[in-house]
Design an enzyme around this catalytic site. Sequence first.
Site, short mmCIF file in Angstrom:
data_model
loop_
_atom_site.label_atom_id
_atom_site.label_comp_id
_atom_site.label_asym_id
_atom_site.label_seq_id
_atom_site.Cartn_x
_atom_site.Cartn_y
_atom_site.Cartn_z
N ASP A 29 45.94 43.39 42.94
CA ASP A 29 45.07 42.49 42.18
C ASP A 29 45.84 41.31 41.60
OD1 ASP A 29 42.68 41.64 41.11
OD2 ASP A 29 42.81 42.92 39.34
N ASN A 77 33.42 43.77 46.25
CA ASN A 77 33.96 42.44 46.55
C ASN A 77 33.03 41.58 47.41
OD1 ASN A 77 37.40 43.67 46.63
ND2 ASN A 77 36.37 42.53 45.00
C1 IPE Z 1 40.00 45.57 42.75
O1 IPE Z 1 40.17 44.28 42.29
C2 IPE Z 1 39.72 45.57 44.22
C3 IPE Z 1 40.85 45.22 45.07
C4 IPE Z 1 42.07 44.96 44.68
C5 IPE Z 1 40.56 45.18 46.47
P1 IPE Z 1 38.95 43.44 41.68
O2 IPE Z 1 39.51 42.13 41.30
O3 IPE Z 1 37.82 43.44 42.62
O4 IPE Z 1 38.57 44.29 40.40
P2 IPE Z 1 37.83 43.88 39.08
O5 IPE Z 1 36.61 43.10 39.45
O6 IPE Z 1 38.79 43.03 38.29
O7 IPE Z 1 37.54 45.16 38.37
C1 IPE Z 2 42.88 40.83 44.60
O1 IPE Z 2 43.01 39.63 43.91
C2 IPE Z 2 42.34 40.66 45.99
C3 IPE Z 2 41.02 41.26 46.20
C4 IPE Z 2 40.28 41.83 45.30
C5 IPE Z 2 40.50 41.21 47.54
P1 IPE Z 2 41.75 38.97 43.21
O2 IPE Z 2 41.11 38.04 44.19
O3 IPE Z 2 40.87 39.95 42.59
O4 IPE Z 2 42.50 38.09 42.10
P2 IPE Z 2 42.02 37.86 40.61
O5 IPE Z 2 41.81 39.21 40.00
O6 IPE Z 2 40.76 37.07 40.68
O7 IPE Z 2 43.14 37.13 39.98
MG MG Z 3 40.84 40.81 40.75
#
Ligand code: IPE
Ligand code: IPE
Ligand code: MG
Length: 249
Positions: A29, A77
């Site tokens: 993340d 997602n």
């Molecule tokens: C968790 O990250 C899912 C992945 C890393 C694939 P998210 O960015 O989707 O989680 P939330 O929304 O912060 O809980």
């Molecule tokens: C994790 O990074 C990747 C996925 C969830 C696919 P994010 O895209 O959630 O990055 P932040 O949390 O918005 O910084």
């Molecule tokens: Mg995220």
Amino acid sequence: MQDRKVVIEELKSQIDKDKLPSHVAIIMDGNGRWAQKKHLPRTAGHKEGMERVKEIVEVASNLGIKYLSLYAFSTENWKRPEEEVNGLMKLLVQYLRMELNNLNKNNVKIKTLGNIDGLPKLPREEVIRAVELTKNNNKMVLNIALNYGGRNEIVTGVKNILKDVKMGKMEIEDLTEENFQEYLYTISQPDPDLLIRPSGELRISNFMLYQIAYTEFWFSNIYWPDFREENFYQAIIDYQKRDRRYGGI
Ligand code: IPE
Ligand code: IPE
Ligand code: MG
């Protein structure tokens, strides 16, 4: 650069090879915030995140980790803008095309967690090809969680159990905590010993809900694209200092 090498070697030397976690799970993340900090589009963060996937897969495998689970795309997602979702799917295809031969050569077995049928055609086909090509490998299992949700996994498992009961393949009384696991995507794998979540969020976000009952958590403010070999070693070192009691004393 030299300094970093020294740090890496020093950390590596602190790891007890006899007490390695056999299964490490990572919620990758912080890609978006990493990009935002640099005034780049979010996809640039995902692209750099993919570089860390390559790095950490290699590092984990060389260290002797037996199972590595990477949360790449959740069932939630899909709520993201279409452009970002498409970008992520494209990167997945790119990653597999670029890395598959290398992973295969390094004896890594690729598995997926999640409902692969729900992926667009191209990434789905690439993933199936990767799983098929590497199915006899045995150095490390690399679980890629795609269109994965922990609740979805449990409900899917329950539905399959009900089908088996209906067809007379299983008696309700025979269902146990152990054989319930055979209905999960992680069938016949040990539960994660260590779960790493970078990016500063202190939550599970629907990852491996059944499997993490006694998993050790390691959180960090580092964004995933900045998560390097040395950070992985640090997580292992900290994990090895934990006292896992499983409810005992
Ligand atoms: C968790 O990250 C899912 C992945 C890393 C694939 P998210 O960015 O989707 O989680 P939330 O929304 O912060 O809980
Ligand atoms: C994790 O990074 C990747 C996925 C969830 C696919 P994010 O895209 O959630 O990055 P932040 O949390 O918005 O910084
Ligand atoms: Mg995220």
